[in-house]
Design an enzyme around this catalytic site. Structure first.
Site, short mmCIF file in Angstrom:
data_model
loop_
_atom_site.label_atom_id
_atom_site.label_comp_id
_atom_site.label_asym_id
_atom_site.label_seq_id
_atom_site.Cartn_x
_atom_site.Cartn_y
_atom_site.Cartn_z
N SER A 31 35.07 16.46 16.98
CA SER A 31 35.07 15.79 15.92
C SER A 31 36.31 16.40 15.09
O SER A 31 36.43 17.62 15.12
CB SER A 31 34.00 15.83 15.05
OG SER A 31 32.80 15.36 15.96
N HIS A 62 33.10 8.08 19.95
CA HIS A 62 33.63 8.82 20.85
C HIS A 62 34.22 8.00 22.22
O HIS A 62 33.74 7.66 23.18
CB HIS A 62 32.41 9.70 21.55
CG HIS A 62 31.98 10.76 20.57
ND1 HIS A 62 32.21 12.34 21.00
CD2 HIS A 62 31.70 10.89 19.65
CE1 HIS A 62 31.90 12.98 20.23
NE2 HIS A 62 31.49 12.19 19.18
N HIS A 84 27.54 14.70 26.28
CA HIS A 84 26.67 15.63 25.84
C HIS A 84 25.36 15.67 26.53
O HIS A 84 24.90 14.57 26.84
CB HIS A 84 26.35 15.58 24.23
CG HIS A 84 27.53 15.57 23.47
ND1 HIS A 84 28.18 14.40 23.25
CD2 HIS A 84 27.98 16.75 22.56
CE1 HIS A 84 29.02 14.64 22.00
NE2 HIS A 84 29.10 15.87 21.93
N TYR A 86 22.58 15.84 25.59
CA TYR A 86 21.28 15.16 25.05
C TYR A 86 21.60 13.69 25.21
O TYR A 86 20.72 12.77 24.67
CB TYR A 86 21.59 15.25 23.35
CG TYR A 86 22.69 15.04 22.58
CD1 TYR A 86 22.95 13.66 22.37
CD2 TYR A 86 23.51 15.83 21.98
CE1 TYR A 86 24.14 13.37 21.50
CE2 TYR A 86 24.62 15.66 21.50
CZ TYR A 86 24.85 14.27 21.19
OH TYR A 86 26.13 13.97 20.35
N GLU A 87 22.48 13.35 25.72
CA GLU A 87 22.55 11.60 26.03
C GLU A 87 21.82 11.38 27.01
O GLU A 87 21.55 10.04 27.59
CB GLU A 87 24.22 11.22 26.31
CG GLU A 87 25.10 11.45 24.82
CD GLU A 87 26.49 11.22 25.11
OE1 GLU A 87 26.86 10.14 25.23
OE2 GLU A 87 27.35 12.29 25.26
N ALA A 114 32.78 20.10 16.62
CA ALA A 114 32.29 20.22 15.13
C ALA A 114 31.17 20.94 15.34
O ALA A 114 30.27 21.21 16.51
CB ALA A 114 32.08 19.16 14.50
N MET A 212 26.15 21.36 19.63
CA MET A 212 25.40 20.84 20.77
C MET A 212 26.54 20.34 21.93
O MET A 212 26.39 19.54 22.83
CB MET A 212 24.98 19.36 20.32
CG MET A 212 23.91 19.60 19.17
SD MET A 212 23.39 17.73 18.38
CE MET A 212 23.01 18.29 16.90
N SER A 213 27.31 21.18 22.17
CA SER A 213 28.56 21.10 23.13
C SER A 213 28.97 22.43 23.43
O SER A 213 28.53 23.36 23.12
CB SER A 213 29.72 20.24 22.75
OG SER A 213 30.35 20.58 21.48
N ASN A 236 29.80 21.44 8.42
CA ASN A 236 28.65 21.39 7.26
C ASN A 236 27.88 22.98 7.56
O ASN A 236 28.05 23.69 8.39
CB ASN A 236 27.50 20.57 7.83
CG ASN A 236 26.94 20.86 9.14
OD1 ASN A 236 27.63 20.28 10.09
ND2 ASN A 236 25.69 21.24 9.44
N HIS A 248 24.91 12.55 10.29
CA HIS A 248 26.00 12.39 11.27
C HIS A 248 27.37 12.06 10.51
O HIS A 248 28.34 12.83 10.64
CB HIS A 248 25.68 11.66 12.55
CG HIS A 248 26.79 11.57 13.31
ND1 HIS A 248 27.42 12.58 14.13
CD2 HIS A 248 27.70 10.56 13.61
CE1 HIS A 248 28.40 12.06 14.90
NE2 HIS A 248 28.58 10.82 14.37
N1 HPA Z 1 23.97 21.77 14.20
C1 HPA Z 1 24.25 21.36 15.52
N2 HPA Z 1 25.25 20.83 15.76
C2 HPA Z 1 26.23 20.39 14.82
C3 HPA Z 1 25.92 20.75 13.37
C4 HPA Z 1 24.81 21.25 13.01
O1 HPA Z 1 24.64 21.67 11.94
N3 HPA Z 1 27.02 20.19 12.64
C5 HPA Z 1 27.87 19.75 13.61
N4 HPA Z 1 27.42 19.68 14.96
#
Ligand code: HPA
Length: 278
Positions: A31, A62, A84, A86-87, A114, A212-213, A236, A248
């Site tokens: 991202s 994506h 990912h 999680y998909e 990200a 998560m990647s 964040n 998100h």
């Molecule tokens: N946690 C997990 N994955 C993320 C986050 C988060 O705060 N921000 C962007 N990807």
């Protein structure tokens, strides 16, 4: 050879029927780098769904394609869109793209993402050079019969993120007045964000960022002997570290705001990589 290897070879043949481009750098766009294509002198684009057996992303926004071309003098293959765990994909499918890019010729894996900031001195919009990772909480992509053609059974993980490439990133950031943080990226599967207690626990373990990647791909790239470097965009502060709940859209928005400096840094670094191959 096992099924994983056969599938990889099928994908390789499929790509080679379409292009003979040989990249030196494999770049995965996280991202905030969605517009990176404009930094590339594009030679060929290949949508993932044109590659038989290739995992195609389900995450909104994506787009899924390989972009082959040059950043400066450096030949790159760039992934716009990644899958990912999680998909719901098999972990071997999550790492298939990086293995494929290595077989196409890439020697350097440049990964971006990200991530949530766990280190309390980080701010949303910061960039973080990945110095190491924590992979304790998710399945290892090398589980299963080892493909000796790809790498050894028990790969060393002492220096996953190449020291020399880290120095290049530090130098280029400084030369371009781009401030970068440094730290340890922790990989959790997601897709739910962490609880505040998760984040307090991760702090104790030495995490600076969470996402998560990236880590499955880095493990597979290290297995195959690639040189790896990575940068996270801190989109964040992690759960419990600010008053606002995580969503998100806000993560995406913060990553978009950091995009100009992120793109500048990544493109200037890749241009420098040309000297490593000459
Ligand atoms: N946690 C997990 N994955 C993320 C986050 C988060 O705060 N921000 C962007 N990807």
């Amino acid at each position: 050879m096992g099924k994983v290897y056969d599938k990889l070879m099928n994908c390789l043949n499929c790509v080679r029927e379409k292009t003979d481009f040989v990249p030196k750098v494999a770049l995965v766009l996280g991202s905030g780098l969605g517009d990176f294509a404009k930094e590339i002198d594009v030679v060929y684009e290949l949508s993932y769904d044109q590659i038989e057996g290739f995992p195609v992303s389900t995450v909104p926004g994506h787009a899924g394609k390989f972009i082959f071309g040059y950043v400066g003098e450096t030949p790159v293959v760039c992934m716009k869109g990644r899958v990912h765990y999680y998909e719901g994909y098999d972990i071997s499918d999550v790492v298939l793209p990086i293995r494929l890019m290595k077989l196409l010729g890439a020697e350097i894996f440049f990964v971006t993402n990200a991530a949530g900031g766990v280190n309390s001195s980080f701010h949303a919009g910061d960039l973080m050079l990945i110095k190491d990772h924590i992979a304790l909480f998710a399945p290892n992509p090398l589980i299963g019969a080892n493909e000796e053609a790809l790498g050894v059974r028990f790969p060393d993980m002492s220096h996953v993120y190449d020291m020399h490439l880290q120095d290049v990133i530090r130098r280029i950031a400084k030369e371009n007045d781009i401030y970068i943080q440094e730290g340890v990226y922790t990989y959790l599967t997601g897709p739910s964000y962490e609880s505040p207690a998760d984040i307090r626990a991760l702090k104790v373990l030495g995490a600076d960022a969470v996402g998560m990647s990236t880590v499955p791909e880095a493990i597979a790239a290290n297995h195959m002997g690639m040189k790896i470097c990575g940068i996270s965009c801190i989109s964040n502060l992690a759960a419990g570290m600010s008053d606002s709940p995580l969503c998100h859209e806000e993560v995406q928005q913060a990553a978009d705001e950091a995009a100009p400096k992120f793109q500048k840094l990544v493109s200037e670094v890749i241009k420098q990589f040309a000297y490593l191959f000459s």
